[in-house]
Motif scaffolding. Structure first.
Motif, PDB file in Angstrom:
ATOM      1  N   ILE A  69      -4.861   3.503  -0.514  1.00  0.00           N
ATOM      2  CA  ILE A  69      -5.056   1.838  -0.612  1.00  0.00           C
ATOM      3  C   ILE A  69      -6.042   1.684  -1.774  1.00  0.00           C
ATOM      4  N   VAL A  76      -5.847 -10.834   1.520  1.00  0.00           N
ATOM      5  CA  VAL A  76      -4.903  -9.685   1.270  1.00  0.00           C
ATOM      6  C   VAL A  76      -3.827  -9.644   2.526  1.00  0.00           C
ATOM      7  N   ASN A  87       0.747  -1.294   0.054  1.00  0.00           N
ATOM      8  CA  ASN A  87       0.065  -0.105  -0.061  1.00  0.00           C
ATOM      9  C   ASN A  87       0.719   1.294   0.027  1.00  0.00           C
ATOM     10  N   LEU A 139      -6.206   0.355  10.554  1.00  0.00           N
ATOM     11  CA  LEU A 139      -5.350  -0.360  10.297  1.00  0.00           C
ATOM     12  C   LEU A 139      -4.307  -0.449  11.427  1.00  0.00           C
ATOM     13  N   TYR A 161      -7.776  -8.303   9.098  1.00  0.00           N
ATOM     14  CA  TYR A 161      -7.173  -7.471   8.006  1.00  0.00           C
ATOM     15  C   TYR A 161      -6.716  -8.353   6.988  1.00  0.00           C
ATOM     16  N   LEU A 168      -1.495  -5.765   4.657  1.00  0.00           N
ATOM     17  CA  LEU A 168      -2.237  -4.556   4.803  1.00  0.00           C
ATOM     18  C   LEU A 168      -2.651  -4.050   6.326  1.00  0.00           C
ATOM     19  N   LYS A 226      -9.732   4.690   3.366  1.00  0.00           N
ATOM     20  CA  LYS A 226      -8.389   4.087   4.003  1.00  0.00           C
ATOM     21  C   LYS A 226      -8.426   2.874   4.395  1.00  0.00           C
TER      22      LYS A 226
END
Length: 508
Positions: free
Chosen positions: A330, A365, A146, A425, A352, A368, A345
């Motif tokens: 992102i 994913v 990212n 995040l 996650y 991230l 975002k």
């Protein structure tokens, strides 16, 4: 068959973990080499992260290592980007990963196959040498990172359209020569912003950092000269900081970070009314503020032709160059929006990693997440979990349970020492690693070890939570894990005690 997108830190870990589980990975890398973010190139390449040559890792080598592959003992404690890339190349060679990577291949699109509801398969279209190819894969690991698409919200800076000086995003920065004799403004106080300001101040006429919220500043050289993350990221410290009441946590973090210098005196103290980002790692900023090389100012109110006006500051500041250190967006251009939704975002992903709404959990994913700690052990642990989910050895909760947790996380933003982070995040590094490790049966039992191996148990609890702990038992058990844990301080001291013989020593 598993498609892995990207051959950076996460992509290499994903490829290796697939091989460990007997899956067949094919890694697609659009450039001609591995390394992702850590491979420096002089020219900025579209769709790739861009690094400036002076970047040094913020996390120490022992805390950054993959769990079954320690760094060479002669490597410095904090790695220049070239040595970190060297480590990744050694990792790829040790586990024969290159033969599974297709270089110069761009992923154009990833779409569900028509029979996805029953097979969970994906149609992956790639392009190499101007020719497109379509392949069907049983699962996909997205490891594209990212740090490729810069966020430059110029609409938030009134008057920027009439500013006659030069301005650019930090992604375009390579060398400090561009600042020679100039008056420089750095907007934003993340790690890149502070790094660039420090470098610029060595050649510029004047350097100013503009920040709305302030920041906690840590030195890589922490208490008694040991690496910061080997002192702070321990099970003992995690137990304390996650169980203290909010006001006590606020006092403790104030006390800890202000032992180096008083943040309020330097204009850096975060205010309680602002959500606080992760601490900044920089060893030079306090002395550069003391010597007048760098000045800290509040947020930008308005740009003029050749100057800038800050909030609550009546005088204009003459400026020649502005560097916007305003982060990244992102995005997954090769995925349909319905597969991974990105809002503010934030991608709605369970732990996650997994989209919550797919009929089959065959897309994940990796990487991230922004923990206060090294990303490599996190990406590797994600890959270990994901590969076992793909194989059917680990089950995910129901869609409703996963969606409920994702929504709860949005509402109750993660805390660290009682401070709320402004990005969802952010997560507590050790707790997150333990959670994923428990899913695959690799979380170490300190109490269990206390009976069988008390010295190892105490080292694990009071010492640094290095990733080797997650190879002591369970799937992927590594026979060298115990020795790696007990000798981690030797590898820290080896490259520093060059005048005298390195003896075994630790702060615990």
């Amino acid at each position: 068959r598993v498609a892995v997108v990207g051959a950076g830190v996460s992509g290499l870990a994903a490829t290796k973990c697939c091989l460990d589980e007997g899956l067949e990975p094919t890694c697609f890398e659009q450039s001609q080499d591995i390394g992702g973010l850590w491979r420096y190139t002089e020219h900025i390449e579209a769709g790739r992260p861009s690094l400036y040559p002076s970047v040094i890792s913020n996390t120490s080598k022992e805390m950054s290592a993959f769990s079954d592959f320690p760094f060479p003992e002669h490597f410095p404690v904090f790695l220049p980007n070239a040595l970190l890339l060297d480590y990744l190349r050694r990792y790829a060679e040790r586990f024969s990963l290159r033969e599974h990577i297709r270089f110069g291949t761009t992923v154009v699109s990833i779409c569900k196959c028509p029979d996805f509801a029953t097979t969970g398969q994906w149609n992956v279209v790639t392009e190499a040498g101007g020719k497109q190819t379509s392949d069907v894969f049983d699962a996909v690991m997205v490891c594209s990172g990212n740090f490729s698409e810069p966020s430059l919200p110029l609409q938030c800076f009134p008057g920027i359209e009439r500013f006659r000086g030069q301005y650019f995003h930090s992604r375009q920065y390579k060398h400090p020569d561009v600042f020679q004799g100039k008056r420089v403004l750095v907007v934003g106080m993340g790690n890149s912003g502070v790094d660039i300001a420090v470098e610029a101040s060595r050649v510029a006429a004047k350097v100013t950092i503009s920040t709305n919220r302030g920041a906690w500043l840590l030195s890589r050289v922490f208490e008694h000269g040991y690496p910061w993350d080997m002192i702070l990221n321990t099970r003992f410290m995690s137990l304390i900081k996650n169980n203290l009441p909010g006001p006590l946590s606020w006092w403790l973090i104030n006390y800890k970070v202000n032992r180096w210098f008083n943040h309020e005196n330097y204009g850096l103290q975060p205010e309680k009314r602002w959500p606080v980002r992760e601490p900044i790692l920089n060893d030079d900023l306090p002395s550069y503020i003391l010597t007048g090389r760098i000045t800290i100012k509040p947020g930008v109110e308005e740009f003029k032709d050749n100057s800038v006006l800050f909030h609550n500051c009546p005088e204009e500041e003459p400026i020649d160059i502005v560097v916007f250190c305003t982060g990244y967006i992102i995005s997954f251009p090769f995925l349909e929006e319905s597969v991974v939704r990105v809002e503010n975002k934030h991608a709605s992903l369970y732990k996650y990693v997994f989209p919550t709404h797919l009929q089959k959990p065959t897309l994940a994913v990796l990487g991230l997440v922004k923990p206060l700690g090294a990303i490599m052990p996190v990406a590797e642990m994600q890959a270990r979990w994901v590969s076992r989910v793909f194989k059917g050895l680990c089950q995910l909760p129901s869609q409703s349970v996963m969606e409920k947790e994702v929504n709860e996380r949005k509402k109750n933003q993660v805390q660290w020492f009682g401070l709320t982070f402004d990005e969802v995040l952010k997560t507590e590094w050790l707790v997150y690693l333990d959670t994923l490790a428990s899913f695959i049966g690799a979380k170490p039992s300190v109490l269990g070890l206390l009976c069988r191996d008390p010295w190892l148990a105490l080292t694990i609890f009071f010492g640094p939570c290095s990733s080797y702990q997650y190879r002591l038992g369970g799937p992927g058990c590594w026979e060298g894990a115990r020795q790696a844990i007990l000798t981690q301080w030797d590898r820290v001291l080896k490259p520093t005690r060059t005048r005298v013989p390195a003896g075994s020593s630790s702060p615990f």
